[in-house]
Write an enzyme that holds these catalytic residues in place. Structure first.
Site, PDB file in Angstrom:
ATOM      1  N   HIS A  78      -6.774  -3.465   4.485  1.00  0.00           N
ATOM      2  CA  HIS A  78      -7.790  -5.372   4.903  1.00  0.00           C
ATOM      3  C   HIS A  78      -9.321  -4.236   5.205  1.00  0.00           C
ATOM      4  CE1 HIS A  78      -4.859  -7.440   6.216  1.00  0.00           C
ATOM      5  NE2 HIS A  78      -3.611  -6.155   6.911  1.00  0.00           N
ATOM      6  N   ALA A  83       0.848  -0.574   0.059  1.00  0.00           N
ATOM      7  CA  ALA A  83       0.033  -0.115   0.005  1.00  0.00           C
ATOM      8  C   ALA A  83       0.957   1.187   0.157  1.00  0.00           C
ATOM      9  CB  ALA A  83      -0.808  -0.133   0.704  1.00  0.00           C
TER      10      ALA A  83
END
Length: 291
Positions: A159, A116
């Site tokens: 997530h 990320a």
């Protein structure tokens, strides 16, 4: 064969619903593991990335970004990938703004070895100011505008936060999986499972096979695997947990395939070209037996 006589394989993975779903069959002894014995350690992905430098886990989840520093110790398993197929980590903030506006703003990130973080560096084309925040505290830090006394202008969420950020009245700035697809026409390869290179060749093959069998078992016994995964969903209801699992445990997870492998090559190459990754890394995958 006694448990003591079996070869111990220590497995590290994140304490979230998609990894729990993936490893359900191994964690709950649904498979005949033969000469291997698996022990599971549930740790957040950035901690696993850092631990992988020590090589203490035989099988571990790692970010594809982190793999760029770990290719001397680990091979990438062909199974177990987390791929963002036109979705992925998201940059969110309290106000709507153009992504370019965040090059000079402080962003809460889940770790500098996460994919990320690498993807956001590529997207912004800048070395932006950041604060490392545990992934499950980023939404709260972004909403409050601070973390441990440091100002926070935006959050890079991974997530389950990808499904729940709107409930916190936060605004989406950019979905990095969408951005990456627009740039490359490839999925964004977020995470993988690495198996230690110094294991015996047959052990590597057996670990790879059992990982794939565990993923397949979950997909074929979805309701019972989802029951187990719900215990790691951090407040997701069954519907959202099922949605999240489907995002990251799917055909890409059974096998990277040609596009998935190309995605890894492309990400590592672009990270190197941008100066984020210090050397060009050519990924090495387990040369899996036919299945």
């Amino acid at each position: 064969m006694s448990q003591n006589a079996k070869t111990l394989i220590r497995v590290g993975h994140s304490p979230d619903s998609d990894d729990a779903f993936m490893f359900y069959a191994l964690a709950k002894d649904k498979l005949d593991t033969g000469s291997l014995r698996f022990e599971h350690e549930l740790v957040d992905i950035e901690t696993l990335n850092r631990r992988a430098f020590l090589g203490d886990l035989e099988l571990t989840a790692i970010s594809v970004h982190a793999y760029a520093y770990l290719d001397d110790k680990y091979l990438l398993c062909t199974s177990g990938a987390s791929m963002g197929d036109r979705y992925g980590p998201m940059l969110v903030s309290r106000q709507t703004a153009a992504v370019e506006d965040f090059r000079q703003r402080t962003i809460a990130v889940p770790g500098t070895l996460t994919t990320a973080y690498l993807a956001l560096r590529l997207c912004l084309n800048a070395d932006f100011p950041y604060v490392v925040v545990p992934f499950d505290q980023i939404l709260e830090a972004t909403l409050s505008g601070q973390y441990e006394g440091r100002p926070i202008d935006a959050g890079l969420i991974i997530h389950e936060g990808q499904l729940t950020y709107a409930e916190s009245q936060l605004e989406l700035v950019v979905d990095l999986g969408v951005w990456w697809y627009e740039q490359t026409k490839l999925p964004l390869p977020l995470g993988a499972n690495g198996v230690r290179k110094d294991l015996a060749p047959q052990t590597i093959q057996d670990v790879e096979r059992l990982l794939r069998e565990s993923i397949r078992y979950g997909l074929e016994h979805r309701e019972e695997a989802l029951d187990y995964a719900l215990g790691f969903g951090r407040g997701l209801d069954r519907s959202k947990a099922d949605q999240f699992v489907a995002m990251y445990v799917n055909q890409w997870t059974l096998d990277f395939g040609v596009p998935g492998r190309q995605a890894v090559v492309t990400l590592l190459q672009r990270g190197f070209e941008a100066g984020v990754i210090p050397r060009l890394v050519h990924p090495q995958f387990v040369n899996a037996l036919p299945h």
